[in-house]
Scaffold this motif. Structure first.
Motif, PDB file in Angstrom:
ATOM      1  N   VAL A 234      40.741 -13.000 -37.960  1.00 28.36           N
ATOM      2  CA  VAL A 234      40.322 -11.775 -37.375  1.00 28.36           C
ATOM      3  C   VAL A 234      39.400 -10.795 -38.094  1.00 28.36           C
ATOM      4  O   VAL A 234      38.504 -10.103 -37.709  1.00 28.36           O
TER       5      VAL A 234
ATOM      6  N   ALA B 239      36.080 -12.223 -38.127  1.00 25.22           N
ATOM      7  CA  ALA B 239      35.312 -12.134 -37.031  1.00 25.22           C
ATOM      8  C   ALA B 239      34.789 -10.756 -36.783  1.00 25.22           C
ATOM      9  O   ALA B 239      33.368 -10.519 -36.608  1.00 25.22           O
ATOM     10  N   VAL B 240      35.438  -9.650 -37.119  1.00 28.13           N
ATOM     11  CA  VAL B 240      35.163  -8.135 -37.041  1.00 28.13           C
ATOM     12  C   VAL B 240      33.966  -8.143 -38.158  1.00 28.13           C
ATOM     13  O   VAL B 240      32.773  -7.516 -37.922  1.00 28.13           O
TER      14      VAL B 240
ATOM     15  N   ASN C 134      43.127  -6.079 -44.125  1.00 32.23           N
ATOM     16  CA  ASN C 134      42.160  -6.295 -42.957  1.00 32.23           C
ATOM     17  C   ASN C 134      41.444  -5.057 -42.558  1.00 32.23           C
ATOM     18  O   ASN C 134      41.228  -4.551 -41.545  1.00 32.23           O
TER      19      ASN C 134
ATOM     20  N   ILE D 109      31.970  -8.825 -31.065  1.00 29.39           N
ATOM     21  CA  ILE D 109      33.272  -9.211 -31.888  1.00 29.39           C
ATOM     22  C   ILE D 109      34.035 -10.189 -31.451  1.00 29.39           C
ATOM     23  O   ILE D 109      34.635 -10.919 -31.890  1.00 29.39           O
ATOM     24  N   VAL D 110      34.270 -10.086 -29.974  1.00 28.98           N
ATOM     25  CA  VAL D 110      34.982 -11.249 -29.211  1.00 28.98           C
ATOM     26  C   VAL D 110      34.268 -12.276 -29.177  1.00 28.98           C
ATOM     27  O   VAL D 110      35.167 -13.316 -29.508  1.00 28.98           O
TER      28      VAL D 110
ATOM     29  N   LYS E 204      32.680 -13.492 -31.874  1.00 28.66           N
ATOM     30  CA  LYS E 204      33.139 -14.118 -33.295  1.00 28.66           C
ATOM     31  C   LYS E 204      34.414 -14.544 -33.343  1.00 28.66           C
ATOM     32  O   LYS E 204      34.884 -15.574 -33.994  1.00 28.66           O
ATOM     33  N   LEU E 205      35.192 -13.606 -32.863  1.00 28.41           N
ATOM     34  CA  LEU E 205      36.806 -13.907 -32.782  1.00 28.41           C
ATOM     35  C   LEU E 205      37.139 -15.053 -32.203  1.00 28.41           C
ATOM     36  O   LEU E 205      38.172 -15.937 -32.752  1.00 28.41           O
ATOM     37  N   LYS E 206      36.471 -15.618 -31.234  1.00 31.42           N
ATOM     38  CA  LYS E 206      36.751 -16.781 -30.501  1.00 31.42           C
ATOM     39  C   LYS E 206      36.334 -17.997 -31.427  1.00 31.42           C
ATOM     40  O   LYS E 206      37.079 -19.032 -31.333  1.00 31.42           O
TER      41      LYS E 206
ATOM     42  N   ARG F  68      36.447 -17.877 -34.535  1.00 36.51           N
ATOM     43  CA  ARG F  68      37.398 -18.061 -35.703  1.00 36.51           C
ATOM     44  C   ARG F  68      38.444 -18.604 -35.385  1.00 36.51           C
ATOM     45  O   ARG F  68      39.385 -19.194 -35.980  1.00 36.51           O
ATOM     46  N   ILE F  69      39.142 -18.025 -34.045  1.00 36.71           N
ATOM     47  CA  ILE F  69      40.374 -18.529 -33.452  1.00 36.71           C
ATOM     48  C   ILE F  69      40.371 -19.919 -33.325  1.00 36.71           C
ATOM     49  O   ILE F  69      41.408 -20.717 -33.509  1.00 36.71           O
TER      50      ILE F  69
END
Length: 243
Positions: free
Chosen positions: A78, A81-82, A100, A166-167, A169-171, A173-174
């Motif tokens: 997380v 990603a941010v 974080n 952000i979303v 990048k988050l996908k 990394r997840i």
């Protein structure tokens, strides 16, 4: 991906947690608030945000077989990603302050709160709250160590564009998390960790000052600091601070 936009709410994390409890929430459901009246940070700290100028949202993440012993890697995913989204949109020189927070220099521009739902030895789902200071230019004198993207770059930013980045990048990394790329996640996190391997003055929870340097993160997600006698001491959240 489902996006729910609200004019005002006390806390997007609280709203999304209640929603997940009462309904079958879709993975990557996002709740965005234009005005958040009671935003929360780590250990019940308050996150203050001026309405309509910042990005305050929460993301619901569901997992199938994510063991709680690997939970620090969710924090890595997380945070990275941010971090990467802000870098892409602004090209600012930034870092991740353990666990974080996102900093520019020593100024905080983003806070992240991860709340896990545990079932036996696994994390069933998590609600990730993100508060990013974007176009706000005035802050309370009490919070002198904060800044915003606009203050740092003198530019206005589109909140929807930032959210999508952000979303995205988050996908990514997840997905790494799902593929158990734990070593890669930790390696990338440590590369951008604030004050890593830099001699620094710290203060413990008793107010005792000491010199040390951040050397890594333990298996349990504790901050590891190498002391002057070359021993390693581990600290949890709120157990140590920078001077």
């Amino acid at each position: 991906m489902k996006i729910i936009k609200l004019n005002a709410i006390d806390s997007t994390n609280s709203f999304l947690k209640e929603m997940a409890t009462n309904t079958s929430a879709e993975n990557f459901t996002i709740v965005v608030a234009e005005s958040q009246t009671n935003g929360r940070g780590q250990q019940d700290c308050v996150w203050l945000s001026e309405p309509f100028k910042n990005l305050t949202f929460s993301v619901y993440l569901s997992f199938r077989k994510f063991q709680i012993k690997h939970k620090k890697n969710l924090l890595f995913a997380v945070s990275l990603a941010v971090y990467e989204a802000i870098k892409e949109e602004t090209e600012l020189s930034i870092s991740i302050k353990w666990p974080n927070d996102i900093l520019s220099g020593n100024k905080k521009i983003c806070g992240i709160l991860i709340e896990n739902s545990i079932q036996k030895d696994k994390i069933k789902h998590a609600v990730v709250g993100i508060g990013l200071n974007v176009n706000q230019t005035e802050f309370s004198k009490i919070t002198s160590n904060v800044s915003s993207l606009k203050l740092l770059t003198r530019q206005n930013y589109d909140l929807d564009v930032l959210l999508k980045t952000i979303v995205s990048k988050l996908k990514i990394r997840i997905d790494q998390l799902a593929c158990k790329e734990f070593e890669k996640l930790e390696e990338d996190y440590l590369k951008v960790l604030y004050k890593k391997n830099t001699p620094t003055m710290f203060k413990d929870r008793k107010g005792v000052l000491f010199m040390g340097l951040i050397s890594g993160i333990s298996k349990e997600g504790l901050l590891q600091i190498e002391l002057e006698d070359e021993t390693i001491k581990e600290f949890g959240i709120k157990e140590v601070s920078f001077v």
